[in-house]
Design an enzyme around this catalytic site. Sequence first.
Site, PDB file in Angstrom:
ATOM      1  N   GLU A 116      -4.542 -10.363  11.006  1.00  0.00           N
ATOM      2  CA  GLU A 116      -4.481 -10.651  12.445  1.00  0.00           C
ATOM      3  C   GLU A 116      -5.833 -10.510  13.118  1.00  0.00           C
ATOM      4  OE1 GLU A 116      -1.469 -11.848  13.530  1.00  0.00           O
ATOM      5  OE2 GLU A 116      -1.004 -11.583  11.410  1.00  0.00           O
ATOM      6  N   ARG A 154     -27.547 -28.027   3.208  1.00  0.00           N
ATOM      7  CA  ARG A 154     -28.066 -29.395   3.040  1.00  0.00           C
ATOM      8  C   ARG A 154     -29.270 -29.665   3.925  1.00  0.00           C
ATOM      9  NH1 ARG A 154     -25.671 -33.036   5.415  1.00  0.00           N
ATOM     10  NH2 ARG A 154     -25.716 -34.531   3.750  1.00  0.00           N
TER      11      ARG A 154
END
Length: 248
Positions: A116, A154
């Site tokens: 939670e 990347r």
Amino acid sequence: MRFDIVTLFPEIFSGFVGESLLRKAIDKRRLEVVTHDLRNWSKDKHQKVDDRPYGGGPGMVIKVEPVVECIEEIRRLHAEPGELILLTPQGERLTQPLVEQLAEFPRLILLCGRYEGFDQRVVDLLQPRELSIGDYVLNGGEVAAMVVIDTVMRLIPGVLGDEQSARSDSFSQENRGLEAAQYTRPRSYRGCDVPEVLLSGDHAEIDAWRQSQSYHKTLSRRADLVGSEGDSPRRPETNEGEKREPVN
Ligand code: 6GU
């Protein structure tokens, strides 16, 4: 660049880190990825790191002490203190401009939530940057952490091989639009042909066609990306798009 991942499920990352592009970047020493099992900072003999919420309610809450002590300890493992990121559906939405900002840090520490959520004092004491990858709920921050690593890596020089290709990706600062369709051999397959213009060898013409494709595709699929003045994608100068085949 170094990524430290704090998680209750470090095994989730092993296949991902072994994946070829990431593996190559690690081998070339462009990237370092280190996982840390939060249970190692549990004070409990059962390695418990969660507990029932004060005030009642369903689910469990990750305790404050193991998280704070883990982050303090792993910060000391490296000269750079690192930018701390908490992956949570309540965070700021990850976008390509934000990915570009994150790629400037020499070290990111990614804290993956589960159950939670964390005791609020984790946020109050550590003041992490809170990030979400979109408006849906994941079972935990691990998949989101992989998204952060995948998108950021990347942009690290030497990781992709062709830096320009990342800079001009859809959603990048340079290109906010969607990309034009791509083709490779064969020229014809089951009655579907490669557009003639791509076979013409006329690079100016090909560029204009791609810009037009990109513009019309973005307008039809993601009109929200075609914003105010100055935002890409700009409408192409020519009216090429109108007389070409519709974009898919
Ligand atoms: Cl970062 N965590 C979780 N649990 N759910 C998400 C998310 C993160 N981003 C979108 N949904």
